[in-house]
Design a protein around this motif. Structure first.
Motif, mmCIF file in Angstrom:
data_model
loop_
_atom_site.group_PDB
_atom_site.id
_atom_site.type_symbol
_atom_site.label_atom_id
_atom_site.label_comp_id
_atom_site.label_asym_id
_atom_site.label_seq_id
_atom_site.Cartn_x
_atom_site.Cartn_y
_atom_site.Cartn_z
ATOM 1 N N LEU A 60 0.900 -1.175 0.009
ATOM 2 C CA LEU A 60 -0.040 -0.029 0.053
ATOM 3 C C LEU A 60 0.838 1.279 0.113
ATOM 4 O O LEU A 60 0.581 2.113 -0.902
ATOM 5 C CB LEU A 60 -0.906 -0.085 1.298
ATOM 6 N N TYR A 61 1.843 1.179 0.827
ATOM 7 C CA TYR A 61 2.697 2.549 1.086
ATOM 8 C C TYR A 61 3.600 2.662 -0.329
ATOM 9 O O TYR A 61 3.638 3.864 -0.791
ATOM 10 C CB TYR A 61 3.686 2.344 2.192
ATOM 11 N N LYS A 62 4.029 1.732 -0.856
ATOM 12 C CA LYS A 62 4.755 1.870 -2.178
ATOM 13 C C LYS A 62 3.857 1.829 -3.354
ATOM 14 O O LYS A 62 4.270 1.983 -4.553
ATOM 15 C CB LYS A 62 5.430 0.414 -2.501
ATOM 16 N N ASP A 63 2.374 1.875 -3.391
ATOM 17 C CA ASP A 63 1.501 1.842 -4.373
ATOM 18 C C ASP A 63 1.693 0.718 -5.072
ATOM 19 O O ASP A 63 1.633 0.899 -6.483
ATOM 20 C CB ASP A 63 1.310 3.221 -4.962
ATOM 21 N N GLU A 64 2.095 -0.476 -4.729
ATOM 22 C CA GLU A 64 2.068 -1.674 -5.822
ATOM 23 C C GLU A 64 0.907 -2.530 -5.531
ATOM 24 O O GLU A 64 0.676 -3.330 -4.967
ATOM 25 C CB GLU A 64 3.413 -2.579 -5.029
ATOM 26 N N TYR A 65 0.049 -2.069 -6.503
ATOM 27 C CA TYR A 65 -1.357 -2.940 -6.544
ATOM 28 C C TYR A 65 -1.078 -3.789 -7.591
ATOM 29 O O TYR A 65 -0.926 -3.721 -8.687
ATOM 30 C CB TYR A 65 -2.400 -1.940 -6.915
ATOM 31 N N SER A 66 -0.985 -5.254 -7.467
ATOM 32 C CA SER A 66 -0.507 -6.072 -8.533
ATOM 33 C C SER A 66 -1.759 -7.257 -7.859
ATOM 34 O O SER A 66 -1.379 -8.241 -7.316
ATOM 35 C CB SER A 66 0.765 -6.419 -8.074
ATOM 36 N N PRO A 67 -2.564 -7.260 -8.691
ATOM 37 C CA PRO A 67 -3.552 -8.373 -8.672
ATOM 38 C C PRO A 67 -3.000 -9.866 -8.705
ATOM 39 O O PRO A 67 -2.188 -10.012 -9.737
ATOM 40 C CB PRO A 67 -4.838 -8.079 -9.824
ATOM 41 N N ILE A 68 -3.334 -10.814 -8.354
ATOM 42 C CA ILE A 68 -2.892 -11.992 -8.437
ATOM 43 C C ILE A 68 -3.742 -12.656 -9.817
ATOM 44 O O ILE A 68 -4.863 -12.455 -10.088
ATOM 45 C CB ILE A 68 -3.531 -13.171 -7.225
ATOM 46 N N SER A 69 -2.997 -13.028 -10.884
ATOM 47 C CA SER A 69 -3.410 -13.250 -12.085
ATOM 48 C C SER A 69 -4.294 -14.531 -11.877
ATOM 49 O O SER A 69 -4.309 -15.142 -11.426
ATOM 50 C CB SER A 69 -2.273 -13.519 -13.194
ATOM 51 N N GLU A 70 -5.334 -14.407 -13.195
ATOM 52 C CA GLU A 70 -6.526 -15.243 -13.119
ATOM 53 C C GLU A 70 -5.901 -16.625 -13.446
ATOM 54 O O GLU A 70 -4.608 -16.714 -14.158
ATOM 55 C CB GLU A 70 -7.218 -15.116 -14.335
ATOM 56 N N GLY A 71 -6.254 -17.622 -12.569
ATOM 57 C CA GLY A 71 -5.787 -18.937 -13.020
ATOM 58 C C GLY A 71 -4.655 -19.434 -11.928
ATOM 59 O O GLY A 71 -4.134 -20.734 -12.102
ATOM 60 N N SER A 72 -4.211 -18.411 -11.529
ATOM 61 C CA SER A 72 -2.869 -18.653 -10.268
ATOM 62 C C SER A 72 -3.487 -19.674 -9.323
ATOM 63 O O SER A 72 -4.564 -19.246 -8.639
ATOM 64 C CB SER A 72 -2.306 -17.261 -10.036
ATOM 65 N N ILE A 133 -11.586 -7.498 -0.428
ATOM 66 C CA ILE A 133 -10.596 -8.760 -0.197
ATOM 67 C C ILE A 133 -9.749 -8.698 -1.501
ATOM 68 O O ILE A 133 -8.525 -8.956 -1.493
ATOM 69 C CB ILE A 133 -11.173 -9.929 -0.294
ATOM 70 N N LYS A 134 -10.372 -8.325 -2.861
ATOM 71 C CA LYS A 134 -9.475 -8.251 -4.178
ATOM 72 C C LYS A 134 -8.244 -7.187 -3.780
ATOM 73 O O LYS A 134 -7.148 -7.603 -4.370
ATOM 74 C CB LYS A 134 -10.368 -7.917 -5.188
ATOM 75 N N THR A 135 -8.831 -6.025 -3.303
ATOM 76 C CA THR A 135 -7.761 -4.842 -3.095
ATOM 77 C C THR A 135 -6.660 -5.452 -2.073
ATOM 78 O O THR A 135 -5.634 -5.010 -2.342
ATOM 79 C CB THR A 135 -8.655 -3.923 -2.395
ATOM 80 N N MET A 136 -7.221 -5.889 -1.068
ATOM 81 C CA MET A 136 -6.206 -6.216 -0.036
ATOM 82 C C MET A 136 -5.259 -7.328 -0.543
ATOM 83 O O MET A 136 -4.104 -7.436 -0.251
ATOM 84 C CB MET A 136 -7.058 -6.987 1.163
#
Length: 173
Positions: A60-72, A133-136
């Motif tokens: 959050l502090y580094k603004d690293e929003y990285s969704p876990i890719s579909e199918g992972s 939860i997706k954001t988290m």
């Protein structure tokens, strides 16, 4: 809003399986052991959820929003958010309620939820919780990626007792 917070705390967030062996097994100690023993082995966290919380705020502090890719493949540590920090046999451990509230507030600020629609009942609370939860999971994933990169850069970096504080301080620079 109270119901949304209560529903969110019932959830068990997940993380990408690639981090189980590369980070959680290396940096957390589960099943007991003294503080000094953990630090001697570079395991700075007593529980997996502590690393998860750290990774969330770091992402959050580094603004690293990285969704876990579909199918992972995603896994969890079978503990709902409401139970994080509730162990009473650890000396000096404080209640995690304020931490959970701060996580929730951060998620509300970073998640695109129409709060008016939620209040009017036009948006289902369960759908809103899924978005939270997706954001988290996405910010946690971003934080875990950064921690993994640091470990790959310098495998001994986390042997220092202040390494995780240092990473946060480096963020402030």
């Amino acid at each position: 809003m109270k119901n949304l917070f209560e529903k969110w705390k019932e959830k068990i967030p997940k993380y990408h399986i690639v981090f189980r062996e590369t980070l959680f097994e290396k940096l957390t100690r589960t099943g007991g052991g003294g503080e000094q023993g953990r630090e001697d082995r570079g395991k700075q966290f007593s529980n997996n959820y502590e690393l998860y919380i750290y990774a969330f705020f770091f992402g959050l502090y580094k603004d690293e929003y990285s969704p876990i890719s579909e199918g992972s493949r995603k896994i969890d540590f079978s503990m709902p958010i409401k139970t994080w920090g509730s162990k009473t046999n650890v000396l000096g451990r404080k209640d995690f309620t304020n931490l959970q509230e701060n996580m929730f507030i951060s998620l509300l600020a970073k998640t695109d939820i129409d709060l008016v629609a939620l209040e009017k009942g036009e948006l289902d609370e369960d759908d809103a919780v899924k978005l939270l939860i997706k954001t988290m999971e996405s910010y946690t994933n971003g934080g875990l990626i950064l921690i993994k990169e640091k470990l790959e850069e310098n495998p001994n970096y986390f042997l220092q007792p202040t390494s995780f504080v240092n990473m946060i301080l480096e963020t402030a620079d």
